[in-house]
Design a protein around this motif. Structure first.
Motif, PDB file in Angstrom:
ATOM      1  N   ASN A 169      61.923  39.430  36.094  1.00 20.52           N
ATOM      2  CA  ASN A 169      62.794  40.406  36.747  1.00 20.52           C
ATOM      3  C   ASN A 169      64.165  40.604  36.117  1.00 20.52           C
ATOM      4  O   ASN A 169      64.815  41.606  36.387  1.00 20.52           O
ATOM      5  CB  ASN A 169      63.004  39.994  38.216  1.00 20.52           C
ATOM      6  N   LYS A 170      64.622  39.673  35.298  1.00 21.85           N
ATOM      7  CA  LYS A 170      66.000  39.758  34.813  1.00 21.85           C
ATOM      8  C   LYS A 170      66.139  39.781  33.295  1.00 21.85           C
ATOM      9  O   LYS A 170      67.127  40.298  32.783  1.00 21.85           O
ATOM     10  CB  LYS A 170      66.822  38.588  35.368  1.00 21.85           C
ATOM     11  N   ALA A 171      65.202  39.217  32.587  1.00 21.89           N
ATOM     12  CA  ALA A 171      65.321  39.109  31.127  1.00 21.89           C
ATOM     13  C   ALA A 171      65.230  40.482  30.468  1.00 21.89           C
ATOM     14  O   ALA A 171      64.470  41.348  30.904  1.00 21.89           O
ATOM     15  CB  ALA A 171      64.223  38.198  30.577  1.00 21.89           C
ATOM     16  N   THR A 172      66.031  40.656  29.419  1.00 15.60           N
ATOM     17  CA  THR A 172      65.974  41.860  28.589  1.00 15.60           C
ATOM     18  C   THR A 172      65.321  41.464  27.277  1.00 15.60           C
ATOM     19  O   THR A 172      65.800  40.554  26.587  1.00 15.60           O
ATOM     20  CB  THR A 172      67.395  42.398  28.327  1.00 15.60           C
ATOM     21  N   TYR A 173      64.230  42.129  26.937  1.00 13.34           N
ATOM     22  CA  TYR A 173      63.422  41.749  25.777  1.00 13.34           C
ATOM     23  C   TYR A 173      63.673  42.679  24.591  1.00 13.34           C
ATOM     24  O   TYR A 173      63.836  43.882  24.749  1.00 13.34           O
ATOM     25  CB  TYR A 173      61.932  41.773  26.150  1.00 13.34           C
TER      26      TYR A 173
END
Length: 177
Positions: A23-27
């Motif tokens: 829900n929070k990580a930016t890949y």
């Protein structure tokens, strides 16, 4: 040698890591470094780099030291991270050599369906030899110069989330018995 640990995180830690991962990580899209062109076959996944979140990075290192009985674990902070991968084909590779000087990998399985067809495979003499099935909260430590790949699946759009700690040095913590 391959070492497998189940229950890498405690329940609360796993929930925290899974929530962050999903829900929070930016890949960032990642491709093999020696790729001539960027395409489906040279794209190995999308990565959130652990060096952008000290608290999360420290949690992974602390658990790796605890579960694999290590001390003074150092990782390549510019490469280690959480990966989002589509498992549509095998991508055999090693993770050793310069300029990173990675000696071992610790792969932590974070989120995805438990299955034989989305784990990690290892090769001997370029032939598929060892398979470790995917199971959430499982960690696998192995030498970085071993040829390995995520397992390919025939299930359309199957994704998994794992973390890769690329170890540059550590000491075995020989606990007194």
């Amino acid at each position: 040698m391959i070492k497998i640990i189940n229950n890498f995180f405690n329940k609360n830690q796993l929930h925290l890591v899974q929530n962050f991962t999903l829900n929070k990580a930016t890949y960032t899209p990642c491709f093999f470094e020696d790729a001539v062109e960027r395409n489906k076959h040279t794209h190995y996944g999308n990565r959130f780099y652990l060096n952008t979140d000290k608290e999360l990075k420290d949690l992974f290192i602390k658990q790796a030291e605890l579960k694999f009985d290590l001390k003074n674990l150092k990782i390549n902070e510019n490469q280690s991270g959480i990966d989002q991968r589509n498992l549509d084909h095998f991508k055999p590779h090693t993770d050793s050599g310069s300029p990173y000087w990675i000696i071992s990998n610790i792969l932590i399985m974070i989120s995805g369906p438990t299955a034989v067809t989305n784990g990690t495979v290892f090769y001997s003499k370029n032939e598929l030899d060892i398979h470790v099935g995917f199971k959430e909260n499982r960690a696998v430590m192995f030498p970085s110069d071993w040829l390995h790949s995520q397992h390919a699946s025939t299930v359309p759009n199957l994704k998994r989330y794992t973390a890769s700690l690329f170890c540059t040095s550590y000491e075995k913590n020989y606990s007194e018995e």
